[in-house]
Scaffold this motif. Structure first.
Motif, PDB file in Angstrom:
ATOM      1  N   ASP A   2     -40.389 -38.779-104.980  1.00  0.00           N
ATOM      2  CA  ASP A   2     -40.110 -39.705-103.861  1.00  0.00           C
ATOM      3  C   ASP A   2     -40.902 -41.046-103.821  1.00  0.00           C
ATOM      4  O   ASP A   2     -41.898 -40.813-103.339  1.00  0.00           O
ATOM      5  N   LYS A   3     -40.260 -42.101-104.315  1.00  0.00           N
ATOM      6  CA  LYS A   3     -40.889 -43.125-104.397  1.00  0.00           C
ATOM      7  C   LYS A   3     -40.856 -44.138-103.156  1.00  0.00           C
ATOM      8  O   LYS A   3     -40.163 -45.185-103.107  1.00  0.00           O
ATOM      9  N   THR A   4     -41.517 -43.893-102.102  1.00  0.00           N
ATOM     10  CA  THR A   4     -41.282 -44.300-100.601  1.00  0.00           C
ATOM     11  C   THR A   4     -42.437 -44.566-100.154  1.00  0.00           C
ATOM     12  O   THR A   4     -43.723 -43.790-100.477  1.00  0.00           O
ATOM     13  N   ILE A   5     -42.702 -45.408 -99.465  1.00  0.00           N
ATOM     14  CA  ILE A   5     -44.083 -46.073 -98.865  1.00  0.00           C
ATOM     15  C   ILE A   5     -43.806 -46.561 -97.383  1.00  0.00           C
ATOM     16  O   ILE A   5     -42.787 -46.952 -97.317  1.00  0.00           O
ATOM     17  N   ARG A   6     -44.842 -46.786 -96.798  1.00  0.00           N
ATOM     18  CA  ARG A   6     -44.579 -47.032 -95.330  1.00  0.00           C
ATOM     19  C   ARG A   6     -45.821 -47.895 -95.088  1.00  0.00           C
ATOM     20  O   ARG A   6     -46.926 -47.781 -95.236  1.00  0.00           O
ATOM     21  N   VAL A   7     -45.384 -49.373 -94.541  1.00  0.00           N
ATOM     22  CA  VAL A   7     -46.634 -50.587 -94.466  1.00  0.00           C
ATOM     23  C   VAL A   7     -46.643 -50.908 -93.247  1.00  0.00           C
ATOM     24  O   VAL A   7     -45.263 -51.315 -92.550  1.00  0.00           O
ATOM     25  N   PHE A   8     -47.544 -51.397 -92.711  1.00  0.00           N
ATOM     26  CA  PHE A   8     -47.590 -52.213 -91.497  1.00  0.00           C
ATOM     27  C   PHE A   8     -48.344 -53.459 -91.635  1.00  0.00           C
ATOM     28  O   PHE A   8     -49.032 -53.811 -92.549  1.00  0.00           O
ATOM     29  N   ALA A   9     -47.806 -54.703 -91.085  1.00  0.00           N
ATOM     30  CA  ALA A   9     -48.126 -55.996 -90.996  1.00  0.00           C
ATOM     31  C   ALA A   9     -48.547 -56.458 -89.567  1.00  0.00           C
ATOM     32  O   ALA A   9     -47.522 -56.254 -88.748  1.00  0.00           O
ATOM     33  N   PRO A  10     -49.470 -57.198 -89.466  1.00  0.00           N
ATOM     34  CA  PRO A  10     -49.498 -57.488 -88.227  1.00  0.00           C
ATOM     35  C   PRO A  10     -49.153 -58.611 -87.579  1.00  0.00           C
ATOM     36  O   PRO A  10     -48.658 -59.640 -88.296  1.00  0.00           O
ATOM     37  N   ALA A  11     -49.169 -58.869 -86.350  1.00  0.00           N
ATOM     38  CA  ALA A  11     -48.992 -60.207 -85.626  1.00  0.00           C
ATOM     39  C   ALA A  11     -50.061 -61.217 -85.685  1.00  0.00           C
ATOM     40  O   ALA A  11     -50.987 -60.784 -86.222  1.00  0.00           O
ATOM     41  N   THR A  12     -49.578 -62.372 -85.712  1.00  0.00           N
ATOM     42  CA  THR A  12     -50.530 -63.548 -85.740  1.00  0.00           C
ATOM     43  C   THR A  12     -50.400 -64.549 -84.911  1.00  0.00           C
ATOM     44  O   THR A  12     -49.261 -64.787 -84.247  1.00  0.00           O
ATOM     45  N   VAL A  13     -51.436 -65.211 -84.759  1.00  0.00           N
ATOM     46  CA  VAL A  13     -51.622 -66.562 -83.635  1.00  0.00           C
ATOM     47  C   VAL A  13     -51.582 -67.519 -84.544  1.00  0.00           C
ATOM     48  O   VAL A  13     -52.607 -67.653 -85.309  1.00  0.00           O
ATOM     49  N   VAL A  35     -40.684 -49.071 -94.035  1.00  0.00           N
ATOM     50  CA  VAL A  35     -40.434 -47.884 -94.884  1.00  0.00           C
ATOM     51  C   VAL A  35     -39.575 -48.317 -95.994  1.00  0.00           C
ATOM     52  O   VAL A  35     -38.461 -48.733 -95.824  1.00  0.00           O
ATOM     53  N   MET A  36     -39.981 -48.355 -97.046  1.00  0.00           N
ATOM     54  CA  MET A  36     -39.251 -48.752 -98.316  1.00  0.00           C
ATOM     55  C   MET A  36     -39.488 -47.570 -99.479  1.00  0.00           C
ATOM     56  O   MET A  36     -40.426 -46.873 -99.890  1.00  0.00           O
ATOM     57  N   TYR A 113     -45.790 -56.436 -99.098  1.00  0.00           N
ATOM     58  CA  TYR A 113     -46.929 -55.795 -99.494  1.00  0.00           C
ATOM     59  C   TYR A 113     -46.557 -54.173-100.081  1.00  0.00           C
ATOM     60  O   TYR A 113     -46.867 -53.818-100.945  1.00  0.00           O
ATOM     61  N   ALA A 114     -45.319 -53.879 -99.406  1.00  0.00           N
ATOM     62  CA  ALA A 114     -44.730 -52.403 -99.735  1.00  0.00           C
ATOM     63  C   ALA A 114     -44.257 -52.542-100.979  1.00  0.00           C
ATOM     64  O   ALA A 114     -44.407 -51.682-101.915  1.00  0.00           O
ATOM     65  N   GLY A 311     -59.818 -56.943 -81.778  1.00  0.00           N
ATOM     66  CA  GLY A 311     -60.748 -57.953 -82.563  1.00  0.00           C
ATOM     67  C   GLY A 311     -59.905 -58.728 -83.482  1.00  0.00           C
ATOM     68  O   GLY A 311     -58.889 -58.584 -83.713  1.00  0.00           O
ATOM     69  N   ILE A 312     -60.527 -59.611 -84.425  1.00  0.00           N
ATOM     70  CA  ILE A 312     -59.696 -60.495 -85.352  1.00  0.00           C
ATOM     71  C   ILE A 312     -59.613 -59.593 -86.554  1.00  0.00           C
ATOM     72  O   ILE A 312     -60.187 -58.830 -87.043  1.00  0.00           O
ATOM     73  N   ASN A 313     -58.087 -59.264 -86.869  1.00  0.00           N
ATOM     74  CA  ASN A 313     -57.813 -58.172 -87.847  1.00  0.00           C
ATOM     75  C   ASN A 313     -58.285 -58.775 -89.089  1.00  0.00           C
ATOM     76  O   ASN A 313     -57.443 -59.882 -89.640  1.00  0.00           O
ATOM     77  N   GLN A 314     -59.214 -58.554 -89.984  1.00  0.00           N
ATOM     78  CA  GLN A 314     -59.719 -58.771 -91.293  1.00  0.00           C
ATOM     79  C   GLN A 314     -58.832 -58.281 -92.356  1.00  0.00           C
ATOM     80  O   GLN A 314     -59.029 -58.651 -93.542  1.00  0.00           O
ATOM     81  N   GLN A 315     -57.807 -57.272 -92.161  1.00  0.00           N
ATOM     82  CA  GLN A 315     -57.310 -56.265 -93.212  1.00  0.00           C
ATOM     83  C   GLN A 315     -55.915 -57.037 -93.539  1.00  0.00           C
ATOM     84  O   GLN A 315     -55.728 -56.848 -94.817  1.00  0.00           O
ATOM     85  N   GLY A 316     -55.358 -57.212 -92.620  1.00  0.00           N
ATOM     86  CA  GLY A 316     -53.779 -57.842 -92.946  1.00  0.00           C
ATOM     87  C   GLY A 316     -52.911 -56.658 -93.026  1.00  0.00           C
ATOM     88  O   GLY A 316     -53.250 -55.714 -92.387  1.00  0.00           O
ATOM     89  N   PRO A 317     -51.949 -56.647 -94.149  1.00  0.00           N
ATOM     90  CA  PRO A 317     -51.027 -55.439 -94.024  1.00  0.00           C
ATOM     91  C   PRO A 317     -51.702 -54.116 -94.652  1.00  0.00           C
ATOM     92  O   PRO A 317     -52.837 -54.141 -95.314  1.00  0.00           O
ATOM     93  N   ARG A 318     -51.184 -53.069 -94.158  1.00  0.00           N
ATOM     94  CA  ARG A 318     -52.167 -52.005 -94.634  1.00  0.00           C
ATOM     95  C   ARG A 318     -51.009 -50.692 -94.537  1.00  0.00           C
ATOM     96  O   ARG A 318     -49.826 -50.611 -94.201  1.00  0.00           O
TER      97      ARG A 318
END
Length: 323
Positions: A2-13, A35-36, A113-114, A311-318
């Motif tokens: 199953d070639k599937t992944i779930r990715v979060f990307a943050p809000a920004t200011v 989810v892709m 990213y996904a 805090g400031i999100n240093q990671q970005g998508p994950r």
């Protein structure tokens, strides 16, 4: 498999007070999730991009892959690298639309990213190796969303942290270090401000005096972030060009900003084109008190709001978890 992944990307200011269209930072929450699943479709020269479902948008966003930011950027990437795969996408809109928090940017970045992570696993010779090289694709999602391929939301969503967009031609994005202990308070009042409206009211020409003030504040903000000088950060967060005009579209803006500053915020301003308002503080404790005061002020005006502190999100998508 199953070639599937779930990715979060943050809000920004975006803008960050004095940095109109050239500065932005990522926050810890909210954000969108994608989810892709990679798909192979025998008999087709190029498998397509399909949006299966969108959850949380109240039916407002299009399922047409040529009209949605999450799918258009994925489609462009797959076409450019000549991938043998297509994808099926489920988009979870966990942040409000038209909030000034980079909703379209979060969707586009999560999708990019996904799909690139899946390519790294299953078609590595065609994957993008540097995260920065995904940025032009993400910017095309912004062109679809608001008519302008700007980077002040997608760059921090993709790269994490604070970013400066020094130039668009050629594209030159610089990541700016941030001092430990810097916290963001973001409040989203339940009022509507359209990005196109917020842009249409801006002046096309400004005075040299205002430009000089704005240049000094932008340089001061960057220097303050780099040096970890909270006082310099605070006194540089002054916008004499955009905020005086856009604030007229946000009910109670002046009172909410005053409440944030009185509670100890370093500075306060409009997030993107609004209606969300952000403040920066030098500790989580202060950021939480600032949030309480801002929300109480909106409440006194009978305006409901959502409050986010991080805090400031240093990671970005994950990657959230494997499906």
């Amino acid at each position: 498999m199953d070639k599937t992944i779930r990715v979060f990307a943050p809000a920004t200011v975006a803008n960050v007070a004095c940095g109109f269209d050239i500065m932005g930072f990522a926050i810890g929450n909210p954000g969108d999730e994608v989810v892709m699943q990679l798909c192979e479709k025998p008999g087709l020269a190029r498998p397509g991009v399909v949006i299966k479902r969108i959850i949380g948008d109240e039916g407002k966003l299009p399922l047409n892959p040529d009209k949605n930011t999450v799918s258009i950027v994925v489609k462009q990437l797959l076409e450019q690298v000549q991938s043998d795969y297509g994808v099926e996408i489920t988009l979870y809109k966990n942040m409000p639309l038209g909030s000034g928090l980079g909703s379209s940017a979060a969707s586009a970045v999560a999708g990019l990213y996904a799909v690139n992570e899946l390519l790294l696993r299953y078609e590595p010779e065609k994957a993008i190796r540097k995260r920065e090289d995904l940025l032009p694709f993400a910017m095309e999602g912004e062109r679809l969303a608001c008519g302008s391929a700007h980077a002040d939301n997608v760059a921090p969503a993709l790269l994490g942290g604070f970013v400066l967009v020094r130039s668009y031609d050629p594209l030159d994005v610089i990541r700016i270090p941030t001092p430990e202990g810097l916290f963001a308070t973001v409040i989203h009042p339940h009022v509507e401000v359209q990005t196109r409206d917020a842009r249409s009211i801006l002046r096309k020409r400004i005075s040299l005096e205002d430009a000089t003030i704005q240049w000094g504040n932008t340089a001061g903000l960057i220097a303050g972030l780099w040096q970890g000088d909270f006082e310099l950060i605070g006194r540089s967060m002054q916008d004499v060009i955009i905020e005086p005009i856009r604030s007229l579209l946000i009910p109670g803006f002046d009172s909410v900003k005053a409440s944030a500053m009185n509670a100890g915020a370093l500075g306060c301003g409009i997030s993107g084109s609004g209606p969300s308002i952000f403040a920066l503080s030098k500790s989580q404790e202060v950021a939480e008190e600032v949030g309480r005061k801002m929300q109480n002020t909106f409440g006194a005006l009978n305006i409901d709001s959502d409050l986010y502190i991080s805090g400031i999100n240093q990671q970005g998508p994950r990657i959230v978890n494997e499906q």
